[in-house]
Scaffold this motif. Structure first.
Motif: not given
Length: 108
Positions: A65, A68, A71-72
């Motif tokens: 998580r 992620a 990355e965002d």
């Protein structure tokens, strides 16, 4: 925390956790031990190993998580309040997703 440093810390922790999981191996089916003392020790060891295995898997999921969020573009900010998570906390727990004050159980 710098994104490259975050990636490095997350990768280090992922590798450490995966090695620990590998060291635990897969759960073994219960064979019939030679005596009840062996059976009790085997059961206790199996329960302890399973608890560790579940905790390590949970940490791996938290790392995924965090990767992620990295990355965002939301890594380093609390999923609760949107407040920045201090770099010291991220260095210690790179998958942290909230500030210490927001942590479950009221740890401060």
């Amino acid at each position: 925390m710098d994104p490259e440093r975050a990636r490095k810390r997350l990768a280090e922790e992922r590798e450490r956790i995966e090695k620990q999981l590998t060291g635990l191996g897969v759960p073994e089916p219960a064979d019939s031990p030679e005596n009840s003392g062996d059976q009790a020790a085997d059961l206790e060891r199996a329960e302890t190993d399973e608890g560790l295995r579940q905790e390590l898997k949970s940490t791996l999921e938290a790392i995924q998580r965090a990767e992620a969020r990295l990355e965002d573009g939301t890594y380093g900010v609390s999923v609760i309040s949107g407040e920045p998570i201090p770099d010291g906390r991220l260095e210690a727990i790179p998958w942290a997703d909230r500030t210490v004050e927001e942590e479950t159980g009221g740890r401060a």
